[in-house]
Design a protein around this motif. Structure first.
Motif, PDB file in Angstrom:
ATOM      1  N   MET A   1      85.764  30.610  77.834  1.00 19.45           N
ATOM      2  CA  MET A   1      85.504  31.484  76.723  1.00 19.45           C
ATOM      3  C   MET A   1      84.089  31.261  76.235  1.00 19.45           C
ATOM      4  O   MET A   1      83.582  30.161  76.272  1.00 19.45           O
ATOM      5  N   ASN A   2      83.528  32.304  75.749  1.00 17.02           N
ATOM      6  CA  ASN A   2      82.187  32.242  75.175  1.00 17.02           C
ATOM      7  C   ASN A   2      82.193  32.936  73.833  1.00 17.02           C
ATOM      8  O   ASN A   2      83.005  33.815  73.576  1.00 17.02           O
ATOM      9  N   LYS A   3      81.264  32.513  72.985  1.00 15.63           N
ATOM     10  CA  LYS A   3      81.116  33.233  71.720  1.00 15.63           C
ATOM     11  C   LYS A   3      79.793  33.975  71.756  1.00 15.63           C
ATOM     12  O   LYS A   3      78.818  33.538  72.350  1.00 15.63           O
ATOM     13  N   GLU A   4      79.809  35.119  71.131  1.00 16.33           N
ATOM     14  CA  GLU A   4      78.614  35.941  71.024  1.00 16.33           C
ATOM     15  C   GLU A   4      78.397  36.203  69.545  1.00 16.33           C
ATOM     16  O   GLU A   4      79.317  36.614  68.845  1.00 16.33           O
ATOM     17  N   ARG A   5      77.192  35.920  69.063  1.00 17.47           N
ATOM     18  CA  ARG A   5      76.899  36.106  67.643  1.00 17.47           C
ATOM     19  C   ARG A   5      75.854  37.209  67.494  1.00 17.47           C
ATOM     20  O   ARG A   5      74.750  37.107  68.008  1.00 17.47           O
ATOM     21  N   LYS A   6      76.243  38.272  66.794  1.00 16.44           N
ATOM     22  CA  LYS A   6      75.327  39.378  66.517  1.00 16.44           C
ATOM     23  C   LYS A   6      75.477  39.774  65.062  1.00 16.44           C
ATOM     24  O   LYS A   6      76.595  39.955  64.580  1.00 16.44           O
ATOM     25  N   ASN A   7      74.364  39.912  64.373  1.00 14.58           N
ATOM     26  CA  ASN A   7      74.367  40.318  62.966  1.00 14.58           C
ATOM     27  C   ASN A   7      75.341  39.493  62.126  1.00 14.58           C
ATOM     28  O   ASN A   7      76.104  40.010  61.333  1.00 14.58           O
ATOM     29  N   ASN A   8      75.338  38.189  62.377  1.00 18.52           N
ATOM     30  CA  ASN A   8      76.176  37.246  61.646  1.00 18.52           C
ATOM     31  C   ASN A   8      77.672  37.438  61.881  1.00 18.52           C
ATOM     32  O   ASN A   8      78.493  36.982  61.095  1.00 18.52           O
ATOM     33  N   ASN A  11      81.930  37.171  68.047  1.00 18.90           N
ATOM     34  CA  ASN A  11      82.876  37.791  68.968  1.00 18.90           C
ATOM     35  C   ASN A  11      83.217  36.777  70.047  1.00 18.90           C
ATOM     36  O   ASN A  11      82.341  36.107  70.577  1.00 18.90           O
ATOM     37  N   ILE A  12      84.486  36.685  70.379  1.00 19.19           N
ATOM     38  CA  ILE A  12      84.951  35.789  71.431  1.00 19.19           C
ATOM     39  C   ILE A  12      85.141  36.601  72.698  1.00 19.19           C
ATOM     40  O   ILE A  12      85.780  37.646  72.685  1.00 19.19           O
ATOM     41  N   ILE A  13      84.571  36.090  73.783  1.00 23.42           N
ATOM     42  CA  ILE A  13      84.641  36.789  75.071  1.00 23.42           C
ATOM     43  C   ILE A  13      85.290  35.856  76.089  1.00 23.42           C
ATOM     44  O   ILE A  13      84.900  34.703  76.208  1.00 23.42           O
ATOM     45  N   SER A  14      86.268  36.371  76.803  1.00 24.08           N
ATOM     46  CA  SER A  14      86.916  35.578  77.842  1.00 24.08           C
ATOM     47  C   SER A  14      86.744  36.273  79.183  1.00 24.08           C
ATOM     48  O   SER A  14      87.073  37.448  79.328  1.00 24.08           O
ATOM     49  N   ASN A  15      86.213  35.526  80.139  1.00 28.13           N
ATOM     50  CA  ASN A  15      86.034  36.067  81.489  1.00 28.13           C
ATOM     51  C   ASN A  15      87.235  35.782  82.374  1.00 28.13           C
ATOM     52  O   ASN A  15      87.260  36.188  83.523  1.00 28.13           O
ATOM     53  N   THR A  16      88.200  35.067  81.839  1.00 28.37           N
ATOM     54  CA  THR A  16      89.393  34.738  82.610  1.00 28.37           C
ATOM     55  C   THR A  16      90.633  35.279  81.902  1.00 28.37           C
ATOM     56  O   THR A  16      90.617  35.520  80.697  1.00 28.37           O
ATOM     57  N   ASN A  35      84.337  29.027  61.239  1.00 24.18           N
ATOM     58  CA  ASN A  35      84.501  30.432  61.621  1.00 24.18           C
ATOM     59  C   ASN A  35      84.701  30.609  63.123  1.00 24.18           C
ATOM     60  O   ASN A  35      85.535  31.408  63.549  1.00 24.18           O
ATOM     61  N   THR A  36      83.940  29.873  63.934  1.00 26.46           N
ATOM     62  CA  THR A  36      84.076  30.012  65.386  1.00 26.46           C
ATOM     63  C   THR A  36      85.455  29.540  65.840  1.00 26.46           C
ATOM     64  O   THR A  36      86.127  30.232  66.616  1.00 26.46           O
ATOM     65  N   ILE A  37      85.886  28.392  65.357  1.00 24.52           N
ATOM     66  CA  ILE A  37      87.208  27.870  65.727  1.00 24.52           C
ATOM     67  C   ILE A  37      88.293  28.844  65.290  1.00 24.52           C
ATOM     68  O   ILE A  37      89.227  29.136  66.039  1.00 24.52           O
ATOM     69  N   TYR A  38      88.171  29.352  64.072  1.00 27.92           N
ATOM     70  CA  TYR A  38      89.142  30.317  63.570  1.00 27.92           C
ATOM     71  C   TYR A  38      89.228  31.542  64.483  1.00 27.92           C
ATOM     72  O   TYR A  38      90.317  31.999  64.824  1.00 27.92           O
ATOM     73  N   LYS A  39      88.073  32.072  64.880  1.00 27.54           N
ATOM     74  CA  LYS A  39      88.048  33.262  65.750  1.00 27.54           C
ATOM     75  C   LYS A  39      88.680  32.961  67.116  1.00 27.54           C
ATOM     76  O   LYS A  39      89.401  33.796  67.667  1.00 27.54           O
ATOM     77  N   ILE A  40      88.393  31.782  67.665  1.00 25.65           N
ATOM     78  CA  ILE A  40      88.970  31.421  68.972  1.00 25.65           C
ATOM     79  C   ILE A  40      90.487  31.302  68.858  1.00 25.65           C
ATOM     80  O   ILE A  40      91.229  31.829  69.701  1.00 25.65           O
ATOM     81  N   VAL A  41      90.962  30.609  67.843  1.00 26.29           N
ATOM     82  CA  VAL A  41      92.415  30.445  67.662  1.00 26.29           C
ATOM     83  C   VAL A  41      93.079  31.804  67.449  1.00 26.29           C
ATOM     84  O   VAL A  41      94.132  32.096  68.028  1.00 26.29           O
ATOM     85  N   LYS A  42      92.470  32.637  66.641  1.00 26.15           N
ATOM     86  CA  LYS A  42      93.001  33.991  66.400  1.00 26.15           C
ATOM     87  C   LYS A  42      93.054  34.791  67.712  1.00 26.15           C
ATOM     88  O   LYS A  42      94.052  35.465  67.996  1.00 26.15           O
ATOM     89  N   PHE A  43      91.995  34.696  68.502  1.00 23.05           N
ATOM     90  CA  PHE A  43      91.917  35.370  69.804  1.00 23.05           C
ATOM     91  C   PHE A  43      93.078  34.920  70.706  1.00 23.05           C
ATOM     92  O   PHE A  43      93.751  35.740  71.336  1.00 23.05           O
TER      93      PHE A  43
END
Length: 102
Positions: A1-8, A11-16, A35-43
């Motif tokens: 998984m990767n995170k992408e940060r745009k305009n604060n 977004n979590i992106i998974s290639n698998t 915030n990043t951990i929260y987004k990953i867990v939510k994803f």
């Protein structure tokens, strides 16, 4: 998984493909706002993943979003905040043992 940060915004992106039967371990050196951990867990939870573990070296948790969302964390005891969802690992003995071996 990767995170992408745009305009604060994060977004979590998974290639698998996310398999809900797998165990997911999230490791982060410093959790500041959470915030990043929260987004990953939510994803992952949206994909029905049941077993998610979060580990950190320093859990600052300045935003408290992780605590509000009841996400469990295991962290070293370098920065301690009392909360039922945080478990701490004492690193003092481990570091002393390493120093003695030097």
């Amino acid at each position: 998984m990767n995170k992408e940060r745009k305009n604060n915004k994060i977004n979590i992106i998974s290639n698998t493909k996310i398999n809900k039967k797998n165990i997911y371990i999230i490791v982060d050196d410093i959790i500041d706002t959470g915030n990043t951990i929260y987004k990953i867990v939510k994803f992952l939870k949206k994909r029905l993943v049941k077993k998610i573990f979060v580990y950190s070296i320093h859990a600052i948790l300045s935003n408290k979003i992780i605590l509000k969302k009841k996400i469990s964390i295991c962290s070293t005891n370098t920065l301690m905040r009392k909360h039922k969802n945080i478990k701490y690992i004492c690193i003092k003995k481990k570091i002393l043992n390493i120093i003695k071996k030097l």
